[in-house]
Design a protein around this motif. Structure first.
Motif, PDB file in Angstrom:
ATOM      1  N   GLN A 598       3.464  35.907  14.147  1.00 14.05           N
ATOM      2  CA  GLN A 598       3.692  35.046  12.992  1.00 14.05           C
ATOM      3  C   GLN A 598       4.692  35.707  12.033  1.00 14.05           C
ATOM      4  O   GLN A 598       5.608  35.067  11.519  1.00 14.05           O
ATOM      5  N   LEU A 602       8.429  34.411  10.916  1.00 15.16           N
ATOM      6  CA  LEU A 602       8.831  34.234   9.515  1.00 15.16           C
ATOM      7  C   LEU A 602      10.129  34.987   9.220  1.00 15.16           C
ATOM      8  O   LEU A 602      11.017  34.474   8.535  1.00 15.16           O
ATOM      9  N   PHE A 618       6.016  27.558  16.387  1.00 18.46           N
ATOM     10  CA  PHE A 618       5.716  28.165  15.088  1.00 18.46           C
ATOM     11  C   PHE A 618       5.105  27.138  14.139  1.00 18.46           C
ATOM     12  O   PHE A 618       4.100  27.381  13.477  1.00 18.46           O
ATOM     13  N   ARG A 621       1.561  26.267  15.200  1.00 20.44           N
ATOM     14  CA  ARG A 621       0.659  27.365  14.896  1.00 20.44           C
ATOM     15  C   ARG A 621       0.359  27.418  13.396  1.00 20.44           C
ATOM     16  O   ARG A 621      -0.776  27.625  12.975  1.00 20.44           O
ATOM     17  N   SER A 622       1.381  27.178  12.598  1.00 18.11           N
ATOM     18  CA  SER A 622       1.198  27.243  11.147  1.00 18.11           C
ATOM     19  C   SER A 622       0.284  26.126  10.654  1.00 18.11           C
ATOM     20  O   SER A 622      -0.556  26.339   9.778  1.00 18.11           O
ATOM     21  N   MET A 625      -3.232  26.988  11.179  1.00 20.44           N
ATOM     22  CA  MET A 625      -3.746  27.973  10.230  1.00 20.44           C
ATOM     23  C   MET A 625      -4.203  27.360   8.923  1.00 20.44           C
ATOM     24  O   MET A 625      -5.080  27.903   8.262  1.00 20.44           O
TER      25      MET A 625
END
Ligand code: ADP
Length: 627
Positions: A598, A602, A618, A621-622, A625
């Motif tokens: 992660q 970023l 990405f 996945r974000s 979260m």
């Protein structure tokens, strides 16, 4: 009537010339109109010195197209020729000139494109005509003469009844050249070659309409009348003194030169020398922006107001071929090849003069109104930067006006920049560090980091900037240029205080091993103890490699054989960041990998490196979260 044979060794040079000059047939009109102009100017001169005792009047050169009769007439009111002079100038001078021309250029003519530049003179009439007549009456008190020739060495010469002074050339247009009987074709040629010739040129008539009077009745019909259609401006701006011309005059002349161009030029440079060579002209800086691929060949070359070409390569320094305008010089040899031109001493002087004059003008503009100059900077920088790279003379003078803008639009000269940097921005070798960005958007986070530390960041975004930087650095300037994303800022600019590392050497080893097990090989991982507020993961692209790559891409064709260099990145991990501690202390391998990936993504995002599938993953996945 006299008949005779012109004394030339080649039995019939006409078909030969015609063949060689195939693509340049159209120049016949320029040549004949030039002859008419010369004849008129010569008469003016003779009158002024008292040699000719006749009225000059308001002479024009008239072109008439007779479509049915398949003829073109070129009529002037110049000094004319007596029968003896026709013998001498036409039979001998013109024909021997043509023969000499052929001898000289037979072999080189086809590939060099020089033909159109070489005055073939009167003989060029035979490129489009199967028969040519000259009816001419001298200003001297002698009968008019009528000469006829079909391009072979045989001619006839007899008296004529023309009473008005001057010369009429009649071309009987050949079957393969009938296109020249088209009004729009002739109009187009006159506009191309003769637009600024010094004697008015008449081609047909045009209708003018009188304005409606104020007290006109309802049913008033505007009065119209026919006037001569004069196609040229005999007094173009460049023939005048700069002191006679206002800004508006220069702009008007620009519009005259480029009727299809709606954008105004930024400024102009009036060229005017008569020693050691003769040259006049006006160059304009158009708005250029950062586009290197803009049209070249916009500068027109004239000789004594006769258009010659729009290819000024070799005469005007390469970097200035991006400008527009005109230059007029009788001293430029046009009958030599391009490479010959570059070797010619006079031409070299002309080119140097133009460079110097442009540099002087830029300096003056800068000094007179710096704010205005700064405002125009973006539109002219490409020319200036290219000039610095390609002309040493220009490079030497550039310090006085070349600007280095910051990302916040403050403009420094190189000297001012040095002054600004000297206390706050030096590297470990004591060199002044010029931090720069190539793109404000893409390098935003790096720019902000540098600015937060109180550093100046320049915006250098020309496509050739890496070449220029390389040159400036090599020039004992004491400067080193570093793009903001090349390394962590604290590594670029060395400060006294060293941040103390939170991690022990042993812990660092462990962290590095863990990181490397998740990070792709393309990144080289570096651990740095930075202040805890700095970003935990930073991707950088080393200055040297990136610059070499850019240089090989923008010209210099695969310089240093680095055309296909892979991208090289560093991943700098801040060992003092909380994230570094977390990664180090996490027992759960899955979680550790998750943190590293992660963080890497970023870091990639702030370098604009996260694309396609990786970006999709990405984002997904974000979202997971935060749900
Ligand atoms: P150049 O103009 O280079 O001398 P040309 O072949 O064009 O060569 O012409 C040869 C000569 O013929 C000129 O020098 C000039 O004396 C004479 N001539 C040509 N056209 C005219 C004209 N329209 N009026 C008077 N003389 C002319």
């Amino acid at each position: 009537m006299t008949t005779g044979k012109i004394n030339v060794s080649v039995e019939n040079i006409f078909p030969l010339i015609k063949k060689f000059l195939y693509s340049d047939h159209e120049i016949f009109l320029r040549e004949l109109v030039s002859n008419g102009t010369d004849a008129t100017l010569k008469l003016k001169h003779l009158i002024s010195i008292g040699e000719a005792k006749v009225e000059y009047g308001n002479p024009v050169i008239e072109i008439k197209v007779d479509k049915e009769g398949k003829k073109i007439h070129i009529i002037d009111q110049g000094l004319g020729m007596t029968a003896d002079e026709v013998e001498k100038y036409i039979n001998q001078v013109a024909f021997s000139g043509a023969e000499e021309f052929l001898d000289k250029y037979k072999d080189s003519a086809k590939d060099s494109g020089i033909i159109g530049h070489f005055g073939l003179g009167f003989y060029s009439a035979f490129m489009v005509a199967e028969k040519v007549e000259i009816i001419t009456k001298s200003y001297k008190d002698e009968p008019a003469a009528h000469w006829t020739c079909d391009g072979s060495p045989e001619f006839t010469l007899e008296p004529a009844d023309k009473t008005s002074r001057g010369t009429e050339i009649i071309l009987h247009v050949a079957e393969d050249s009938l296109e020249f009987l088209d009004d729009s074709k002739i109009g187009g040629l006159l506009n191309k070659y003769n637009k600024f010739m010094p004697i008015p040129i008449k081609f047909g008539t045009k209708t003018e309409t009188l304005p409606k009077p104020e007290d006109a009745p309802e049913d008033y019909v505007n009065e119209t009348f026919e006037v001569d259609n004069i196609i040229n401006n005999p007094n173009p701006a460049w023939t005048k003194q700069p002191t006679e011309l206002s800004d508006e005059d220069y702009k008007n002349f620009y519009r005259e030169l480029y009727p299809m161009q709606f954008e105004e030029p930024l400024f102009n440079i009036h060229l005017n020398v008569d020693y050691p060579f003769n040259l006049t002209g006006i160059l304009y800086f158009p708005k250029l922006g950062t586009d290197m691929q803009i049209q070249k060949d916009k500068i027109q070359l004239y000789q004594n107001q006769v258009y010659v070409t729009d290819n000024v390569e070799g005469i005007v320094p390469e970097f200035l071929t991006m400008l527009k305008g005109v230059i007029d010089s009788p001293d430029i040899p046009l009958n030599v090849s391009r490479s010959g031109l570059q070797a010619d001493g006079a031409v070299k002087k002309i080119s140097n003069y133009i460079t110097r004059k442009v540099a002087d003008k830029l300096k003056a503009l800068f000094n007179e109104n710096r704010a205005d100059f700064e405002q125009k900077w973006n539109d002219i920088k490409i020319v200036l930067e290219y000039g610095m790279l390609s002309e040493d003379k220009f490079y030497e003078k550039a310090g006085a006006f070349v600007l280095y803008p910051t990302v916040d639009d403050t403009y420094f000269t190189l000297e001012e920049l040095k002054e600004k940097l000297k206390d706050n921005q030096t590297d470990k070798d004591g060199k002044l560090v010029v931090l720069y960005a190539g793109n404000k958007e893409a390098q935003h986070s790096y720019i902000e980091t540098a600015k937060a530390k109180g550093y100046e960041v320049l915006l250098l975004d020309s496509p050739i900037i890496s070449h220029l930087i390389q040159k400036i650095e090599g020039d004992n300037s004491g400067l080193t240029f570093v793009r903001v994303d090349s390394d962590h800022i604290d590594n670029i600019i060395k400060k006294e205080e060293n941040t103390i590392s939170k991690l022990s050497d042993e812990e660092k080893e462990t962290l590095k091993t863990s990181l490397e097990s998740y990070i792709p090989k393309a990144y080289s991982v570096q651990l740095e103890a930075m202040d805890s507020q700095a970003a935990p993961f930073i991707i950088t692209q080393p200055e040297f490699m990136r610059r070499m790559k850019e240089m090989s891409q923008s010209g210099g064709g695969g310089m240093f054989g680095m055309g296909n260099m892979p991208e090289m990145y560093n991943l700098i991990v801040n060992t003092n960041s909380d994230l570094a501690t977390s990664i180090l202390n996490t027992e759960d391998k899955t979680h550790q990998e998750h943190l590293v990936k992660q963080a890497l993504d970023l870091a990639k995002l702030s370098q604009n490196l996260l694309k396609g599938e990786a970006l999709t993953a990405f984002v997904k996945r974000s979202f997971e979260m935060i749900k």
